[in-house]
Design an enzyme around this catalytic site. Structure first.
Site, PDB file in Angstrom:
ATOM      1  N   LYS A  66     -35.164 -17.627 -21.709  1.00 43.53           N
ATOM      2  CA  LYS A  66     -36.220 -16.958 -22.469  1.00 43.53           C
ATOM      3  C   LYS A  66     -37.074 -18.009 -23.184  1.00 43.53           C
ATOM      4  CE  LYS A  66     -36.578 -13.285 -26.002  1.00 43.53           C
ATOM      5  NZ  LYS A  66     -35.768 -12.393 -26.868  1.00 43.53           N
ATOM      6  N   SER A 141     -37.001  -7.779 -26.571  1.00 45.00           N
ATOM      7  CA  SER A 141     -38.015  -8.736 -26.183  1.00 45.00           C
ATOM      8  C   SER A 141     -37.600  -9.638 -25.020  1.00 45.00           C
ATOM      9  CB  SER A 141     -38.349  -9.626 -27.390  1.00 45.00           C
ATOM     10  OG  SER A 141     -37.186 -10.335 -27.848  1.00 45.00           O
ATOM     11  N   SER A 165     -32.712  -6.860 -28.665  1.00 50.25           N
ATOM     12  CA  SER A 165     -33.575  -7.468 -27.660  1.00 50.25           C
ATOM     13  C   SER A 165     -32.888  -8.019 -26.415  1.00 50.25           C
ATOM     14  CB  SER A 165     -34.412  -8.585 -28.300  1.00 50.25           C
ATOM     15  OG  SER A 165     -35.418  -8.049 -29.109  1.00 50.25           O
TER      16      SER A 165
END
Length: 458
Positions: A66, A141, A165
């Site tokens: 990420k 996210s 997330s």
């Protein structure tokens, strides 16, 4: 072995050890998938091909990272315009541990700007798409990481979780997401959202892979003040039981099973029935403080986010996306009294959970109360009323962040809607530091559901 990109890390390690597969051909298969599926917009950068490591627990394993984790010498944007040219000098702790384990980092994955959202809609980089239905959000996210794993663009992925997330996109995309105990994995080099709620963990194609990844990522991080003084976990060596005799599973009706889409509730009930079939014993439990948990989580999250971005907002306010800028500005609204009261509620919630985990080994619930919503959908219908989409996606799983509990989302079933097969997730929570309970219960349930879920191809 014809679909190399779909193999789990556990399967690949065995195939490499026996010489059945070569890491180079597996990593090439992942890269081919990345090229085929550009439409999903899962990546912010794809790294050049490099020779795979010959040693380490993740040797020959392709990892997606990420893009809120610093990577030395490689652009790390946090999916923002403010940091569009940012190149860190030092790796995040989690990235260091991936490298030390021999992992091949394939690139950096898409996220909601600064991880400040749960839909992975992004004003600057475009939306990341759900691979099961391109009109829907993949969750966020850590949406890009979940999409990469779900589609075989990567074998495993690194994510972060402040209010769900990791687990929201895991459920929305049909993969496994593990949020460890707060402080189990060092956060240094991961751009903060809310320092007392932030967690680092993996997204994978199996529970066994989640265990392996946590073993690699965990251990004391002296550069993170919140890091627990604990050695790395040893979960990959756990033997997944064939039954769950003697395991006590808690069911809480008023919060975790109330106001849930009836189709999601049906899949959840079927998964709970499978736990009983495996020998687990169900206990009805009560957690009255959960009525205030989401208020406390919201106050703490937004206030700490505003603090983390205070300097940047003074110098780069107009460079933020509208949704993220408004969220940060909202964090200026709670008073010091509000923040302190929220921390008091947090203590009460933690005590409530401690009491319940004196009675049961794990709590079970749906991961999400709804199916993955459409992109741009501001509200969703729940129990006869319209609710704000992001808040609803966080509602059932945010309390685990507030209390710092380990939590696991694993695929529980598939629901057909609008011509798409949409995955749903089952959520397991355990007492602090009891990730082993999640792995054993989740692993046993995963094996039991394998025929129902098939190979979860996208």
């Amino acid at each position: 072995m014809s679909e190399l990109h779909l193999l789990t890390a556990t399967e690949l390690r065995h195939a490499y050890a026996t010489g059945e597969l070569d890491p180079g051909e597996v990593l090439a298969a992942h890269r081919e998938r990345i090229g085929e599926l550009e439409v999903l917009n899962a990546w912010l950068s794809v790294w050049p091909e490099s020779a795979p490591s010959a040693q380490g627990r993740l040797a020959g394993i392709g990892v997606a990272v990420k893009d809120n984790f610093d990577t030395a010498g490689a652009r790390t944007t946090y999916a923002s315009q403010v940091h569009r040219d940012h190149v860190p000098d030092v790796d995040a702790t989690a990235v260091t541990r991936l490298r030390e384990a021999g992992a091949t980092i394939l690139g950096k994955t898409h996220l909601h700007e600064y991880a400040l959202g749960v839909t992975n809609e992004n004003a600057f980089h475009g939306d990341c798409l759900n691979p099961h239905d391109h009109e829907r959000t993949p969750g966020g996210s850590s949406g890009g990481s979940a999409v990469a794993v779900a589609t075989g663009m990567a074998c495993v992925a690194l994510g972060s979780d402040t209010s769900g997330s990791i687990r929201i996109p895991a459920a929305a995309c049909g993969v496994v997401g593990l949020k460890p105990t707060y402080g189990r994995v060092g956060k240094s080099g991961c751009f903060p959202e809310a320092w007392s709620l932030d967690h680092v963990g993996p997204l994978t194609r199996s529970v066994a892979d989640a265990a392996l990844m946590l073993d690699v990522l965990s251990g004391h991080d002296p550069t993170d003040p919140a890091s627990l003084p604990l050695p790395p976990t040893e979960l990959a060596s756990l033997e997944i039981p064939e039954d769950l005799q003697g395991v006590r599973v808690g069911i809480e009706q008023d919060f975790f099973l109330a106001d849930v889409d009836p189709r999601v509730r049906q899949v959840t009930d079927q998964a709970i029935a499978r736990l009983v079939d495996l020998g687990a014993e169900l206990f009805e439990v009560s957690l009255p403080t959960l009525t205030d948990a989401i208020w406390a989580l919201t106050i703490i999250d937004t206030a700490e986010t505003a603090a983390a971005h205070r300097t940047l907002m003074r110098t780069h306010r107009d460079d933020y996306g509208d949704d993220v800028r408004v969220l940060i500005e909202c964090g200026e609204l709670p008073s010091a009294v509000d923040y302190l009261q929220a921390q008091q509620v947090r203590t009460l919630v933690q005590r409530d959970f401690a009491r319940v985990f004196g009675q049961v080994d794990a709590l079970v619930s749906p991961t999400l109360s709804i199916l993955p919503p459409k992109r741009g959908q501001a509200t969703v219908p729940v129990a006869g009323q319209d609710r704000e989409t992001s808040a609803e996606l966080m509602r059932l799983i945010g309390p685990a962040n507030l209390a710092g509990l380990p939590a696991l989302s694993l695929p529980a079933g598939v629901i057909e809607e609008d011509g798409a097969s949409l995955p749903t997730g089952l959520h397991l929570m355990a007492a602090p530091r009891r990730e082993d309970q999640l792995i054993m219960i989740g692993g046993a349930l995963e094996a039991s559901l394998a025929g129902q879920l098939g190979e979860r191809r996208v």
